[in-house]
Scaffold this motif. Structure first.
Motif, mmCIF file in Angstrom:
data_model
loop_
_atom_site.group_PDB
_atom_site.id
_atom_site.type_symbol
_atom_site.label_atom_id
_atom_site.label_comp_id
_atom_site.label_asym_id
_atom_site.label_seq_id
_atom_site.Cartn_x
_atom_site.Cartn_y
_atom_site.Cartn_z
ATOM 1 N N ALA A 130 -18.153 -27.256 -46.325
ATOM 2 C CA ALA A 130 -19.428 -27.402 -45.614
ATOM 3 C C ALA A 130 -19.833 -26.078 -44.983
ATOM 4 N N ALA A 131 -18.880 -25.369 -44.369
ATOM 5 C CA ALA A 131 -19.199 -24.092 -43.728
ATOM 6 C C ALA A 131 -19.680 -23.079 -44.767
ATOM 7 N N GLY A 132 -18.968 -23.011 -45.895
ATOM 8 C CA GLY A 132 -19.363 -22.054 -46.936
ATOM 9 C C GLY A 132 -20.744 -22.357 -47.491
ATOM 10 N N ILE A 133 -20.988 -23.630 -47.818
ATOM 11 C CA ILE A 133 -22.286 -24.002 -48.385
ATOM 12 C C ILE A 133 -23.400 -23.772 -47.371
ATOM 13 N N GLY A 134 -23.134 -24.112 -46.110
ATOM 14 C CA GLY A 134 -24.147 -23.904 -45.072
ATOM 15 C C GLY A 134 -24.535 -22.440 -44.976
ATOM 16 N N GLY A 181 -20.367 -26.448 -55.589
ATOM 17 C CA GLY A 181 -19.428 -26.986 -54.606
ATOM 18 C C GLY A 181 -19.847 -28.320 -54.039
ATOM 19 N N GLY A 182 -21.137 -28.487 -53.740
ATOM 20 C CA GLY A 182 -21.536 -29.692 -53.021
ATOM 21 C C GLY A 182 -22.812 -30.341 -53.500
ATOM 22 N N GLY A 183 -23.325 -29.918 -54.655
ATOM 23 C CA GLY A 183 -24.544 -30.534 -55.147
ATOM 24 C C GLY A 183 -25.781 -29.992 -54.462
ATOM 25 N N VAL A 184 -26.882 -30.735 -54.638
ATOM 26 C CA VAL A 184 -28.171 -30.280 -54.151
ATOM 27 C C VAL A 184 -28.376 -30.729 -52.702
ATOM 28 N N ILE A 185 -28.365 -29.748 -51.796
ATOM 29 C CA ILE A 185 -28.581 -30.039 -50.380
ATOM 30 C C ILE A 185 -29.799 -29.252 -49.924
ATOM 31 N N GLY A 186 -30.788 -29.947 -49.406
ATOM 32 C CA GLY A 186 -32.047 -29.288 -49.066
ATOM 33 C C GLY A 186 -32.167 -28.920 -47.609
ATOM 34 N N PHE A 187 -33.160 -28.112 -47.321
ATOM 35 C CA PHE A 187 -33.690 -27.853 -45.980
ATOM 36 C C PHE A 187 -32.819 -26.997 -45.076
ATOM 37 N N VAL A 233 -15.118 -18.053 -49.803
ATOM 38 C CA VAL A 233 -14.899 -16.604 -49.962
ATOM 39 C C VAL A 233 -16.025 -15.983 -50.791
ATOM 40 N N GLY A 234 -16.422 -16.676 -51.868
ATOM 41 C CA GLY A 234 -17.511 -16.160 -52.702
ATOM 42 C C GLY A 234 -18.793 -15.984 -51.903
ATOM 43 N N VAL A 235 -19.112 -16.991 -51.091
ATOM 44 C CA VAL A 235 -20.340 -16.921 -50.296
ATOM 45 C C VAL A 235 -20.257 -15.771 -49.296
ATOM 46 N N VAL A 236 -19.114 -15.616 -48.639
ATOM 47 C CA VAL A 236 -18.977 -14.524 -47.665
ATOM 48 C C VAL A 236 -19.164 -13.172 -48.354
ATOM 49 N N CYS A 237 -18.580 -13.015 -49.546
ATOM 50 C CA CYS A 237 -18.747 -11.746 -50.275
ATOM 51 C C CYS A 237 -20.216 -11.525 -50.632
ATOM 52 N N GLY A 238 -20.887 -12.581 -51.125
ATOM 53 C CA GLY A 238 -22.306 -12.452 -51.479
ATOM 54 C C GLY A 238 -23.143 -12.036 -50.284
ATOM 55 N N ILE A 239 -22.864 -12.652 -49.138
ATOM 56 C CA ILE A 239 -23.636 -12.317 -47.938
ATOM 57 C C ILE A 239 -23.357 -10.879 -47.515
ATOM 58 N N ALA A 240 -22.101 -10.444 -47.650
ATOM 59 C CA ALA A 240 -21.781 -9.058 -47.303
ATOM 60 C C ALA A 240 -22.564 -8.092 -48.182
ATOM 61 N N ALA A 280 -23.526 -22.336 -41.253
ATOM 62 C CA ALA A 280 -22.232 -23.027 -41.283
ATOM 63 C C ALA A 280 -22.179 -24.116 -40.223
ATOM 64 N N ILE A 281 -22.595 -23.776 -38.990
ATOM 65 C CA ILE A 281 -22.574 -24.784 -37.920
ATOM 66 C C ILE A 281 -23.417 -25.996 -38.324
#
Lengths: 324, 281
Positions: free
Chosen positions: A52-56, A244-250, A190-197, A279-280
């Motif tokens: 959830a934190a990564g996807i957020g 990772g978690g499907g389609v989450i909107g908004f 980890v992938g998301v953190v690298c992308g954001i970096a 993430a929060i």
């Protein structure tokens, strides 16, 4: 390069945000539909919270970047249909028989997102001569159409799918974090953190882009290069999140606007804070989805839609006022 | 000529630039720009004049590097002090030339000071001088009192001041203005024009400015160049360029009268005698 003379204040913003993130993750580990023993927390809740934190983070940052890139405050991977494209990529991958281990899942998901993002970008270039406002409206409408297309094809796949596959069908419409495994969750995080970096290294150029593509170019930003980098990186982020978690909107709409309202737009500060607050937001949303109707579970996309759609409307109204 | 004496050496030279680039619907074989040559000197404020659709904005975009020459004509046509503009990377190009449009707007919360400091994007590194340049630009463009305001809350004229301050903060050698003073009130327009003139003269910069306001041009520009259908019709000192012979060549349907009753002459258009507006039955 925007000057920040309020260093202590921004420092405290980071401290508060981090503390809240840790608190939210702790809460999400402790609370659930049932009283849990340590094994259950470790095997079920921990991967779920990390996912959830990564996807957020990924959805919030890609939303914020898309808004700046298309110079349109209503952009977001879900509204622009990029998430649907990503889900469609996975489903097409499944039906042509690609073995969906972790890599295959992320790969097909990324390709789907990239295809839809490139279509959108191509159309936004084509409609550039319409002027800012008409161009923006066109882009959103195209996004909605792409979303319909993606969802339509997903529905077609569901109609034709074998009953054994149907269980996973809802994930592509509403998002579902319940199937998290530790390895996959860590990969996404980890992938998301690298992308954001990587996106963060372009923070200055993104700042210049706030004033529109032409202004940024006359300020010395290589617009074509930045657009390519950002389309690629946001597609990676969306690909990781959807696989990772499907389609989450908004989430991508709610969080960037709230953070900009709070600390201002310059990306040196707004990008990291957008990630933390993304993430929060999703950790809390996931907790609510498990908690509200316990022992049953709501799709997490329902919670984010309930939180996010009022924000969408608020942004729309506020924008009208400012322009007139 | 006293104007020519004040000016320094050439700062920006364009040699026979042609462009058939079209936006939106294709223009076909017709040229948007055809063999345009012009020279801008140090300290010169040059007006770029011409009817709507004559290629003024396309020329400015081409000079600022926002659009590129068609590959067939990719010769080295735009020079500044020995450098070929087309060979510079965007960051280096932005240190030489920048374009200010008539609109300066963002969809996101951004204060005036933040927006102006974005002009320093191409000068990464030197943070102290960055801050100084931003302060100076705010001061020059009369928007110091606006510095903490949200850009979106300003009026069109105020936003034009901020847009100009962004460009001044960038401290390019050549400033291209595309009707960038059009929404300012009389007082601001006067003070900003004066500022531009002294900025160009003391710092040896060049300004090329698109305008339709011939009175403003006669008051402020050192020289002017007329563009019509993508071609240079006339190029020279402002007073020469505003003579009735040239104006009637540019706008054949109109008679442009000069009224010298005021402190500075005023150019205004009236329908040509004998060509009556057809009456609607």
């Amino acid at each position: 390069m925007i000057q920040e003379d309020r260093f202590p204040k921004i420092f405290w913003n980071y401290v508060i945000s981090f503390a809240l993130l840790v608190f939210a993750m702790g809460l999400a580990l402790c609370l659930g539909a049932t009283d849990a023993d340590w094994e259950m927390v470790r095997d079920l809740r921990l991967p779920r919270v990390i996912l959830a934190a990564g996807i957020g983070m990924g959805l919030a940052v890609s939303g914020g970047v898309l808004q700046v890139l298309f110079n349109n405050p209503l952009c977001e991977p879900y509204i622009l249909g990029i998430s649907s494209g990503s889900a469609l990529g996975v489903v097409i991958g499944m039906s042509v028989g690609i073995h969906l281990n972790l890599g295959g899942l992320v790969g097909t998901s990324f390709l789907g997102a990239l295809t839809f993002a490139i279509i959108l970008f191509w159309i936004s270039q084509r409609t550039f001569h319409l002027g800012t406002h008409q161009g923006q409206t066109t882009l959103l409408l195209v996004g909605v159409v792409l979303g319909f297309l993606g969802n339509g094809l997903l529905a077609l796949w569901i109609a034709l799918a074998e009953p054994s596959q149907l269980q996973s069908a809802t994930v592509w419409f509403f998002g579902d974090l319940s199937r998290a495994r530790l390895s996959g969750a860590l990969l996404t995080f980890v992938g998301v953190v690298c992308g954001i970096a990587l996106i963060f290294t372009q923070a200055r150029d993104l700042d210049a882009y706030l004033l529109g593509g032409s202004e940024a170019q006359s300020m010395g930003v290589d617009g074509a290069r930045l657009q390519k980098i950002m389309i690629g990186l946001t597609s990676v982020l969306v690909g990781l999140c959807v696989s990772g978690g499907g389609v989450i909107g908004f989430v991508g709409l709610l969080v960037p606007h709230a953070v900009r309202f709070w600390v201002g737009t310059p990306h040196r500060n707004s990008l990291p804070l957008t990630a933390i607050w993304g993430a929060i937001t999703l950790v809390i949303a996931d907790l609510l989805s498990r908690w509200i109707a316990r022992p049953y579970e709501l799709p997490v996309g329902v919670i984010t839609a309930l939180l996010g759609s009022p924000v969408l409307i608020a942004v729309l109204i506020r924008r009208k006022v400012v322009i007139s | 000529m006293n104007a020519a004496r004040r000016l320094g050496g050439p700062i920006f030279e364009i040699d026979q630039v042609s462009s058939s680039l079209g936006f939106g619907p294709k223009v076909g074989a017709s040229w948007i720009l055809k063999d345009v040559s012009l020279t801008l000197h140090e300290g010169e404020l040059k007006a770029l004049l011409g009817p709507n659709g004559s290629g003024k904005t396309t020329l400015l975009k081409l000079l600022a590097g926002l659009i590129t020459l068609p590959s067939g004509g990719a010769r080295n046509l735009i020079h500044s002090k020995g450098r070929t503009m087309q060979s510079l990377i965007p960051r280096e190009r932005a240190k030489v030339v920048t374009l200010v449009g008539s609109e300066f707007y963002t969809e996101f919360p951004l204060t005036v000071a933040q927006a102006v400091s974005l002009g320093r994007t191409c000068w990464q590194g030197a943070h102290v001088s960055d801050q100084e340049a931003v302060e100076e630009a705010l001061e020059r463009c009369l928007c110091r009192n606006l510095r903490e305001r949200d850009l979106r809350s300003l009026s069109g004229g105020q936003r034009q001041l901020v847009g100009l301050a962004r460009a001044i903060a960038q401290s390019p050698e050549v400033l291209l203005l595309d009707e960038s003073l059009s929404k300012m009130d009389l007082d601001h327009q006067y003070r900003v024009s004066e500022m531009l003139k002294s900025w160009a003269q003391t710092l040896k910069k060049g300004v090329l400015c698109v305008s339709h306001d011939l009175s403003w041009v006669s008051q402020w520009a050192d020289s002017a160049i007329w563009l019509k259908a993508g071609e240079v019709v006339a190029d020279g000192e402002t007073s020469e360029m505003l003579k009735p012979e040239i104006l009637s060549q540019i706008y054949p349907g109109l008679e442009v009268q000069t009224q010298k009753k005021m402190v500075s002459p005023i150019w205004c258009a009236v329908a040509k005698t004998g060509e009556r507006v057809r009456e609607i039955p």
